[in-house]
Design an enzyme around this catalytic site. Structure first.
Site, PDB file in Angstrom:
ATOM      1  CD  GLN A 188       5.218   3.895   2.216  1.00  0.00           C
ATOM      2  OE1 GLN A 188       5.371   5.106   2.104  1.00  0.00           O
ATOM      3  NE2 GLN A 188       4.364   3.362   3.066  1.00  0.00           N
ATOM      4  CB  CYS A 240       5.577   6.868   5.019  1.00  0.00           C
ATOM      5  SG  CYS A 240       4.494   7.134   6.440  1.00  0.00           S
ATOM      6  CG  HIS A 286       2.619   9.692   3.241  1.00  0.00           C
ATOM      7  ND1 HIS A 286       3.083   8.399   3.276  1.00  0.00           N
ATOM      8  CD2 HIS A 286       3.223  10.283   2.179  1.00  0.00           C
ATOM      9  CE1 HIS A 286       3.932   8.221   2.266  1.00  0.00           C
ATOM     10  NE2 HIS A 286       4.032   9.345   1.605  1.00  0.00           N
ATOM     11  CG  ASP A 342       5.203  10.960  -1.180  1.00  0.00           C
ATOM     12  OD1 ASP A 342       5.170   9.782  -0.777  1.00  0.00           O
ATOM     13  OD2 ASP A 342       4.193  11.687  -1.248  1.00  0.00           O
TER      14      ASP A 342
END
Length: 228
Positions: A88, A94, A165, A180
């Protein structure tokens, strides 16, 4: 930790908003959809439609979660090259990246509309590394517009200083992976199967929630396959 100056409005943890976003960009409406997971005990998990294809988790970024992330950065782990993973680099992206992580690992499970945004995105990024995929997304105007429309479609007023997040859990090659975009690689959480994905992810999520007992800012959303 965004490495570009670009920031989007955060996507709301709202299954209806996510469904319109997914369907609008090329996931067939009769293929899959998102729903809320109202709790992590067995009774509430049984209420979630089956089969679950991916689990999205929204949690608060805290000093402890950041320390844990930095610790994981020091321990490079090998992972199956069949896991679709991207970094990211766009602030507040996200939610979108969580959904891309879900679909990117489900291209054999769900049909994407031929010629649609998602179909083209995954074809274009299939052989890229995680950072190249991030840059591709960063420069993708169509995705930016779609994200913006979805981010302003929720019930809460959009604001760009999100301290929560999104991450995604998927099962690839019988292993549970936490994806993630703020981390450098997928995190394996051990054996998993498509039929136990929701419960396996729920165990990891419970342990994450226990580390932040003062916070109520958690949401769990399941992406499940529709029958037929």
């Amino acid at each position: 930790m965004a490495s570009s100056a670009k920031r989007w409005l955060p996507l709301e943890a709202n299954p209806e908003v996510m469904n319109q976003f997914l369907w609008g960009l090329g996931l067939g409406e009769d293929e899959a959809e998102c729903c809320d997971v109202y709790g992590l005990d067995e009774e509430l998990l049984q209420m979630v439609p089956n089969p679950v294809l991916a689990v999205l988790f929204l949690y608060p970024i805290t000093t402890q979660s950041e320390e844990e992330r930095l610790q994981q950065e020091k321990e490079k782990k090998e992972y199956s090259n069949r896991v679709y993973f991207m970094k990211q680099t766009v602030g507040n992206a996200c939610g979108t990246i969580g959904l891309l992580h879900a679909l990117g690992n489900l291209t054999s499970e769900v049909k994407l509309v031929e010629g649609s945004f998602f179909n083209n995105f995954f074809k274009s990024t299939a052989s890229m590394d995680p950072l190249q995929r991030a840059k591709f997304l960063e420069n993708d105007r169509e995705m930016e517009v779609a994200h913006s429309v979805a981010a302003t479609a929720g019930d809460t007023e959009a604001s760009d200083n999100a301290d929560a997040h999104f991450i995604c859990f998927v099962c690839v090659d019988d292993e549970l992976y936490e994806l993630d975009g703020r981390k450098s690689w997928p995190i394996s959480h051990g054996p998993c199967s498509p039929s136990t994905l929701l419960r396996d992810a729920a165990k990891v999520i419970q342990s994450m929630i226990q580390k932040n007992p003062e916070s109520f800012n958690f949401n769990v959303i399941a992406l499940y396959k529709k029958s037929g």
